[in-house]
Design a protein around this motif. Structure first.
Motif, short mmCIF file in Angstrom:
data_model
loop_
_atom_site.label_atom_id
_atom_site.label_comp_id
_atom_site.label_asym_id
_atom_site.label_seq_id
_atom_site.Cartn_x
_atom_site.Cartn_y
_atom_site.Cartn_z
N GLY A 172 0.67 -1.25 -0.08
CA GLY A 172 -0.03 -0.49 0.15
C GLY A 172 0.85 1.34 -0.31
O GLY A 172 1.33 1.75 0.85
N PRO A 173 1.09 1.92 -1.09
CA PRO A 173 1.73 3.16 -1.39
C PRO A 173 1.25 4.40 0.08
O PRO A 173 0.19 4.88 -0.23
CB PRO A 173 1.78 3.43 -2.89
CG PRO A 173 0.90 2.85 -3.17
CD PRO A 173 0.73 2.00 -1.87
N GLU A 174 2.49 5.29 -0.17
CA GLU A 174 2.10 6.46 0.43
C GLU A 174 2.26 7.42 -0.35
O GLU A 174 2.92 7.12 -1.72
CB GLU A 174 2.99 7.03 1.83
CG GLU A 174 3.36 5.76 3.35
CD GLU A 174 3.83 6.62 3.90
OE1 GLU A 174 3.59 8.07 4.56
OE2 GLU A 174 5.14 6.41 4.06
N LEU A 175 1.27 8.24 -0.25
CA LEU A 175 0.81 9.71 -1.39
C LEU A 175 0.59 11.24 -0.81
O LEU A 175 -0.53 11.21 0.54
CB LEU A 175 -0.08 9.33 -1.76
CG LEU A 175 -0.31 10.22 -2.98
CD1 LEU A 175 1.15 10.26 -4.28
CD2 LEU A 175 -1.81 10.60 -4.16
N SER A 176 2.14 11.74 -0.44
CA SER A 176 1.78 13.64 0.14
C SER A 176 2.39 14.04 -0.66
O SER A 176 3.75 14.11 -1.09
CB SER A 176 1.44 13.48 1.91
OG SER A 176 1.97 14.47 2.36
N GLY A 177 2.39 15.22 -1.32
CA GLY A 177 3.09 16.21 -1.78
C GLY A 177 1.67 17.52 -2.98
O GLY A 177 0.85 16.95 -2.27
N ILE A 178 2.84 18.51 -3.22
CA ILE A 178 2.71 19.43 -3.62
C ILE A 178 2.68 19.06 -5.47
O ILE A 178 3.14 18.88 -5.63
CB ILE A 178 2.83 20.89 -3.18
CG1 ILE A 178 2.97 20.69 -1.63
CG2 ILE A 178 2.47 22.07 -4.28
CD1 ILE A 178 1.25 20.82 -1.33
#
Length: 300
Positions: free
Chosen positions: A115-121
């Motif tokens: 399950g990948p993480e995703l956080s960004g702009i």
């Protein structure tokens, strides 16, 4: 909200994409650009289900540059120039569309089982009129090459432009500033006053500017010349963005930005009739042209 610090407060349009949320503050009904920034999206933070991931199928852009910056996770970028690059936290992907480019963005295969993480702009920069039809290009700058400026219990990574006397190696097509300010609990950082147009965005944690609380996921457009101190009680990531005002208005439709409506109509016709180039190793599918006026770019 307007006061001595801010001339505008832009609240986001938030979209739940069935696993993660996207908060969009630009373009906004009250304002289209801050400096060259014409699109400002926060993705996540999210932990996607095991076996899943993001799969943004091939889609086109014209007359803009995209800037991807992550806090967590990784994204595989492929484009019609033949580029394949994985971006990880703290690095920068700058893709200049110019006269036209096609790209896809997907979670890496090795990140999917757990399950990948995703956080960004992700942001878009409108190109100046003289460069709208330039050759497309791609540039990856690793985290280690971006200068870091220290505050008090804080540091700022200069993503683009010159801030606090440090200059990023990332290409700027017009005067641009962009920084990720990371504040530890109790930390503070002065906000560089140099750019004519600037905005602050609390991506994670809590922050205040000269004692005025900043709400997360809201874009605060600063008054020109304002010098102020950013502080956090519990820790935060705060983005600073802006630059010189654009050289005239821009039109935005789906994934297209241009100073000319006719140019956008031509791009629509080109995508509909498959005249854009394809993405090597990712050409089996693509995002179709919307049949109604789109309110957002297309995610999975």
């Amino acid at each position: 909200m307007t006061n001595d610090l801010f001339i505008q407060t832009l609240h986001p349009a938030t979209h739940d994409l069935g696993g993660f949320k996207v908060h969009r503050t630009l373009p906004h009904k009250e304002r289209t650009t801050v400096g060259p920034f014409i699109f400002f999206d926060q993705m996540g933070p999210a932990h996607l289900p095991p076996g899943g991931g993001i799969d943004v199928r091939p889609h086109p852009h014209i007359n803009l540059a995209t800037v991807t910056y992550l806090f967590a996770g990784a994204i595989d970028h492929r484009d019609s120039l033949g580029t394949y690059r994985t971006i990880e936290p703290g690095a920068v992907n700058l893709m200049t569309a110019g006269r036209g480019i096609v790209h896809s963005e997907r979670s890496p295969a090795e990140a999917r089982p757990g399950g990948p993480e995703l956080s960004g702009i992700q942001t878009w920069l409108a190109l100046p009129r003289a460069k709208e039809e330039m050759d497309p290009a791609f540039e990856h700058v690793p985290k280690e090459r971006l200068p870091v400026v220290d505050g008090s219990g804080a540091h700022a990574r200069v993503v683009m432009g010159t801030l606090w006397g440090a200059t990023s190696p990332v290409t700027c097509h017009s005067e641009t500033i962009y920084a990720d300010m990371a504040l530890a609990p109790g930390g503070s950082m002065p906000v560089d006053p140099s750019a004519e147009e600037r905005a602050l965005y609390v991506a994670e944690g809590d922050a205040s500017l000269d004692g005025q609380k900043l709400e997360p996921t809201v874009l605060y457009v600063l008054r020109p010349g304002t010098s102020a101190a950013l502080r956090s009680e519990r820790g935060a990531h705060v983005m600073l963005c802006g630059g010189a005002p654009m050289d005239g208005p821009r039109h935005v439709w789906w994934n297209f930005v241009s100073s000319s409506r006719d140019r956008i109509n031509q791009a629509k016709d080109d995508w509909r009739n498959e005249r854009f180039p394809t993405v090597p190793d990712d050409s089996e599918e693509r995002i179709p042209l919307p049949v109604v006026t789109p309110k957002t770019v297309s995610y999975p």
